[in-house]
Design a protein around this motif. Structure first.
Motif, PDB file in Angstrom:
ATOM      1  N   GLY A 161       0.733  -1.204   0.207  1.00  0.00           N
ATOM      2  CA  GLY A 161      -0.235  -0.101  -0.062  1.00  0.00           C
ATOM      3  C   GLY A 161       0.828   1.253   0.091  1.00  0.00           C
ATOM      4  O   GLY A 161       2.116   1.220  -0.455  1.00  0.00           O
ATOM      5  N   THR A 162       0.137   2.366   0.447  1.00  0.00           N
ATOM      6  CA  THR A 162       0.789   3.632   0.210  1.00  0.00           C
ATOM      7  C   THR A 162       0.921   4.377   1.620  1.00  0.00           C
ATOM      8  O   THR A 162       1.439   5.444   1.774  1.00  0.00           O
ATOM      9  CB  THR A 162       0.215   4.493  -0.934  1.00  0.00           C
ATOM     10  OG1 THR A 162      -1.296   4.807  -0.365  1.00  0.00           O
ATOM     11  CG2 THR A 162       0.214   3.915  -2.117  1.00  0.00           C
ATOM     12  N   GLU A 163       0.366   3.716   2.736  1.00  0.00           N
ATOM     13  CA  GLU A 163       0.262   4.420   3.922  1.00  0.00           C
ATOM     14  C   GLU A 163       1.643   5.025   4.298  1.00  0.00           C
ATOM     15  O   GLU A 163       1.732   6.142   4.804  1.00  0.00           O
ATOM     16  CB  GLU A 163      -0.305   3.445   5.045  1.00  0.00           C
ATOM     17  CG  GLU A 163      -1.819   3.410   4.860  1.00  0.00           C
ATOM     18  CD  GLU A 163      -1.989   2.295   3.898  1.00  0.00           C
ATOM     19  OE1 GLU A 163      -1.185   1.522   3.156  1.00  0.00           O
ATOM     20  OE2 GLU A 163      -3.197   1.731   3.331  1.00  0.00           O
ATOM     21  N   GLN A 164       2.519   4.202   4.507  1.00  0.00           N
ATOM     22  CA  GLN A 164       3.921   4.558   5.009  1.00  0.00           C
ATOM     23  C   GLN A 164       4.496   5.715   4.007  1.00  0.00           C
ATOM     24  O   GLN A 164       5.157   6.610   4.664  1.00  0.00           O
ATOM     25  CB  GLN A 164       4.894   3.472   5.141  1.00  0.00           C
ATOM     26  CG  GLN A 164       4.721   2.294   6.147  1.00  0.00           C
ATOM     27  CD  GLN A 164       5.549   1.224   6.140  1.00  0.00           C
ATOM     28  OE1 GLN A 164       6.786   1.577   6.310  1.00  0.00           O
ATOM     29  NE2 GLN A 164       5.105   0.114   6.122  1.00  0.00           N
ATOM     30  N   GLU A 165       4.534   5.711   2.701  1.00  0.00           N
ATOM     31  CA  GLU A 165       4.875   6.535   1.772  1.00  0.00           C
ATOM     32  C   GLU A 165       4.317   7.722   2.165  1.00  0.00           C
ATOM     33  O   GLU A 165       4.832   9.136   2.034  1.00  0.00           O
ATOM     34  CB  GLU A 165       4.656   6.287   0.337  1.00  0.00           C
ATOM     35  CG  GLU A 165       5.620   4.694  -0.055  1.00  0.00           C
ATOM     36  CD  GLU A 165       5.131   4.342  -1.148  1.00  0.00           C
ATOM     37  OE1 GLU A 165       4.515   4.974  -1.959  1.00  0.00           O
ATOM     38  OE2 GLU A 165       5.841   3.151  -1.686  1.00  0.00           O
ATOM     39  N   GLN A 166       2.913   7.768   2.182  1.00  0.00           N
ATOM     40  CA  GLN A 166       2.122   9.108   2.396  1.00  0.00           C
ATOM     41  C   GLN A 166       2.526   9.613   3.730  1.00  0.00           C
ATOM     42  O   GLN A 166       2.767  10.987   3.805  1.00  0.00           O
ATOM     43  CB  GLN A 166       0.592   8.954   2.499  1.00  0.00           C
ATOM     44  CG  GLN A 166       0.023   8.515   0.962  1.00  0.00           C
ATOM     45  CD  GLN A 166      -1.422   8.022   1.015  1.00  0.00           C
ATOM     46  OE1 GLN A 166      -2.224   7.750   2.122  1.00  0.00           O
ATOM     47  NE2 GLN A 166      -1.831   7.940  -0.086  1.00  0.00           N
ATOM     48  N   ALA A 167       2.811   8.947   4.940  1.00  0.00           N
ATOM     49  CA  ALA A 167       3.155   9.261   6.250  1.00  0.00           C
ATOM     50  C   ALA A 167       4.439  10.192   6.182  1.00  0.00           C
ATOM     51  O   ALA A 167       4.850  11.254   6.365  1.00  0.00           O
ATOM     52  CB  ALA A 167       3.340   8.257   6.992  1.00  0.00           C
ATOM     53  N   ALA A 168       5.495   9.526   5.220  1.00  0.00           N
ATOM     54  CA  ALA A 168       6.872   9.998   5.062  1.00  0.00           C
ATOM     55  C   ALA A 168       6.545  11.496   4.285  1.00  0.00           C
ATOM     56  O   ALA A 168       7.619  12.335   4.592  1.00  0.00           O
ATOM     57  CB  ALA A 168       7.816   9.034   4.430  1.00  0.00           C
ATOM     58  N   ALA A 169       5.866  11.428   3.384  1.00  0.00           N
ATOM     59  CA  ALA A 169       5.674  12.794   2.777  1.00  0.00           C
ATOM     60  C   ALA A 169       5.000  13.890   3.649  1.00  0.00           C
ATOM     61  O   ALA A 169       5.530  14.809   3.314  1.00  0.00           O
ATOM     62  CB  ALA A 169       4.723  12.507   1.532  1.00  0.00           C
ATOM     63  N   THR A 170       4.399  13.354   4.517  1.00  0.00           N
ATOM     64  CA  THR A 170       3.632  14.471   5.266  1.00  0.00           C
ATOM     65  C   THR A 170       4.546  14.973   6.190  1.00  0.00           C
ATOM     66  O   THR A 170       4.406  16.204   6.692  1.00  0.00           O
ATOM     67  CB  THR A 170       2.642  13.838   6.033  1.00  0.00           C
ATOM     68  OG1 THR A 170       1.533  13.156   5.265  1.00  0.00           O
ATOM     69  CG2 THR A 170       1.834  14.801   6.975  1.00  0.00           C
ATOM     70  N   LEU A 171       5.578  14.230   6.578  1.00  0.00           N
ATOM     71  CA  LEU A 171       6.865  14.753   7.406  1.00  0.00           C
ATOM     72  C   LEU A 171       7.773  15.335   6.745  1.00  0.00           C
ATOM     73  O   LEU A 171       8.782  15.848   7.461  1.00  0.00           O
ATOM     74  CB  LEU A 171       7.373  13.481   8.210  1.00  0.00           C
ATOM     75  CG  LEU A 171       6.432  12.714   9.315  1.00  0.00           C
ATOM     76  CD1 LEU A 171       6.990  11.368   9.752  1.00  0.00           C
ATOM     77  CD2 LEU A 171       5.915  13.557  10.566  1.00  0.00           C
ATOM     78  N   GLN A 177      13.915  10.144  -0.786  1.00  0.00           N
ATOM     79  CA  GLN A 177      14.061   9.681   0.450  1.00  0.00           C
ATOM     80  C   GLN A 177      12.843   8.646   0.773  1.00  0.00           C
ATOM     81  O   GLN A 177      13.188   7.410   1.351  1.00  0.00           O
ATOM     82  CB  GLN A 177      13.932  10.582   1.630  1.00  0.00           C
ATOM     83  CG  GLN A 177      15.209  11.452   1.772  1.00  0.00           C
ATOM     84  CD  GLN A 177      15.138  12.783   2.682  1.00  0.00           C
ATOM     85  OE1 GLN A 177      13.818  13.282   2.664  1.00  0.00           O
ATOM     86  NE2 GLN A 177      15.976  13.147   3.301  1.00  0.00           N
ATOM     87  N   ILE A 178      11.918   8.717   0.289  1.00  0.00           N
ATOM     88  CA  ILE A 178      10.726   7.662   0.502  1.00  0.00           C
ATOM     89  C   ILE A 178      10.888   6.585  -0.276  1.00  0.00           C
ATOM     90  O   ILE A 178      10.848   5.391   0.155  1.00  0.00           O
ATOM     91  CB  ILE A 178       9.374   8.426  -0.304  1.00  0.00           C
ATOM     92  CG1 ILE A 178       9.076   9.779   0.802  1.00  0.00           C
ATOM     93  CG2 ILE A 178       8.340   7.526  -0.060  1.00  0.00           C
ATOM     94  CD1 ILE A 178       7.758  10.299   0.040  1.00  0.00           C
ATOM     95  N   PHE A 179      11.644   6.737  -1.480  1.00  0.00           N
ATOM     96  CA  PHE A 179      11.745   5.592  -2.253  1.00  0.00           C
ATOM     97  C   PHE A 179      13.122   4.688  -1.687  1.00  0.00           C
ATOM     98  O   PHE A 179      12.725   3.388  -1.615  1.00  0.00           O
ATOM     99  CB  PHE A 179      12.137   5.758  -3.683  1.00  0.00           C
ATOM    100  CG  PHE A 179      12.782   4.724  -4.637  1.00  0.00           C
ATOM    101  CD1 PHE A 179      11.768   3.773  -5.040  1.00  0.00           C
ATOM    102  CD2 PHE A 179      13.994   4.687  -4.946  1.00  0.00           C
ATOM    103  CE1 PHE A 179      12.338   2.650  -5.733  1.00  0.00           C
ATOM    104  CE2 PHE A 179      14.452   3.403  -5.597  1.00  0.00           C
ATOM    105  CZ  PHE A 179      13.556   2.727  -6.095  1.00  0.00           C
ATOM    106  N   SER A 180      14.097   5.316  -1.233  1.00  0.00           N
ATOM    107  CA  SER A 180      15.152   4.779  -0.803  1.00  0.00           C
ATOM    108  C   SER A 180      15.191   4.058   0.623  1.00  0.00           C
ATOM    109  O   SER A 180      15.409   2.892   1.017  1.00  0.00           O
ATOM    110  CB  SER A 180      16.405   5.477  -0.974  1.00  0.00           C
ATOM    111  OG  SER A 180      16.099   6.784   0.084  1.00  0.00           O
ATOM    112  N   ARG A 181      14.167   4.728   1.375  1.00  0.00           N
ATOM    113  CA  ARG A 181      14.025   4.221   2.711  1.00  0.00           C
ATOM    114  C   ARG A 181      12.785   3.510   2.994  1.00  0.00           C
ATOM    115  O   ARG A 181      12.798   2.776   4.098  1.00  0.00           O
ATOM    116  CB  ARG A 181      14.227   5.487   3.760  1.00  0.00           C
ATOM    117  CG  ARG A 181      15.570   6.068   3.534  1.00  0.00           C
ATOM    118  CD  ARG A 181      15.581   7.337   4.707  1.00  0.00           C
ATOM    119  NE  ARG A 181      17.001   7.783   4.628  1.00  0.00           N
ATOM    120  CZ  ARG A 181      17.317   9.095   5.330  1.00  0.00           C
ATOM    121  NH1 ARG A 181      16.540   9.483   6.366  1.00  0.00           N
ATOM    122  NH2 ARG A 181      18.241   9.579   5.217  1.00  0.00           N
ATOM    123  N   ILE A 182      11.773   3.531   2.268  1.00  0.00           N
ATOM    124  CA  ILE A 182      10.326   2.939   2.456  1.00  0.00           C
ATOM    125  C   ILE A 182      10.189   2.046   1.479  1.00  0.00           C
ATOM    126  O   ILE A 182      10.005   0.680   1.733  1.00  0.00           O
ATOM    127  CB  ILE A 182       9.377   4.022   2.914  1.00  0.00           C
ATOM    128  CG1 ILE A 182       9.518   4.890   4.020  1.00  0.00           C
ATOM    129  CG2 ILE A 182       8.040   3.215   2.969  1.00  0.00           C
ATOM    130  CD1 ILE A 182       8.622   5.899   4.217  1.00  0.00           C
TER     131      ILE A 182
END
Length: 270
Positions: A161-171, A177-182
């Motif tokens: 899903g995209t929940e973690q990616e969306q949370a990282a973008a919100t922060l 960074q989203i791609f490499s770390r999540i």
């Protein structure tokens, strides 16, 4: 439905017999014919200039094909899962095209495109030979291995899903960074399985490569073509068995390395 003990044993016996007939016996026969004259003779046949050159060509093709397919596979998987664009179904069909098209047809198509009189034949005037040279062999291998990484990574992306990616973008995380770390750590096992399949297919591809290779010893053959040439053209059965065993050994070595990497990451997850 729970199977009885007798039914379970019967199914296991059938599966083992099937594997024994189709896998164990042929591999055993090849290994027997390979080593029946001793390790010394086997070593002589796999260290001939033709065998060494064929191994080098096979490894070069793998070294080029895998990184390109990794990049393509990740980008296309992200586009198919995260994106919503016209023609998405067409892209899905194109990705699966190598599964439906005979490898021989792939080779013929490359000849029509890059060969003499083809659409892109002008590159030969610049001194860049594609057909009956290494670039054509690489193109053929890339095409036939195209779907493997996409089809392994895509379902993993859908599952996480995209929940973690969306949370990282919100922060405030950047796209990289989203791609490499999540995203990348989440899809690494699907990516590794796709790489294993790609390497295995690239090492063993025959139909597409033989159409665009010169098939000359010393740089125009892969290991699969060397096996074919020794067995069919030279009637050298022992040399063909030795080359086949070398090819099998390289494939097994790749699988062992991938297994070790998998265990290491399981013990020490990112």
């Amino acid at each position: 439905m729970k199977l009885s003990r007798g039914a379970t044993l019967s199914l296991r016996s059938i599966a083992l017999a099937y594997l024994f007939i189709l896998v164990i016996i042929p591999i055993g026969a090849i290994l027997y014919r390979t080593f029946e004259h001793g390790l010394g003779t086997f070593w002589e046949w796999i260290t001939t200039p033709a065998a060494i050159a064929a191994l080098q060509v096979s490894l070069i093709i793998v070294a080029i094909t895998v990184p390109l397919n990794v990049i393509f596979g990740i980008v296309v998987s992200l586009a198919l899962v995260r994106g919503n664009f016209p023609g998405k179904g067409i892209v899905q069909a194109i990705v699966d095209l190598p599964f439906a098209v005979s490898p021989v047809i792939v080779g013929v198509s490359l000849i029509l495109l890059w060969g003499h009189g083809g659409w892109f034949s002008g590159v030969e005037n610049l001194g860049f030979k594609v057909i009956f040279a290494l670039p054509g062999m690489v193109l053929a291998t890339i095409f036939v291995t195209l779907p493997f990484i996409v089809r392994e990574v895509e379902p993993v992306l859908r599952e996480i899903g995209t929940e973690q990616e969306q949370a990282a973008a919100t922060l405030g995380a950047s796209n990289w960074q989203i791609f490499s770390r999540i995203t990348l750590p989440s899809i690494r096992w699907g990516l590794i399985y796709g790489i294993v399949l790609t390497v295995a297919r690239a090492l063993g591809e025959f139909g597409a490569v033989i159409m665009v290779a010169s098939n000359f010893a010393g740089g125009g053959q892969t290991l699969t073509l060397l096996v074919h040439s020794r067995y069919i053209d030279d009637h050298n059965e022992f040399g063909a068995y030795a080359a086949a065993t070398l090819l099998m050994g390289v494939a097994v070595l790749v699988l062992v390395l991938m297994t070790l990497i998998q265990k290491r990451h399981t013990v020490n997850p990112v």
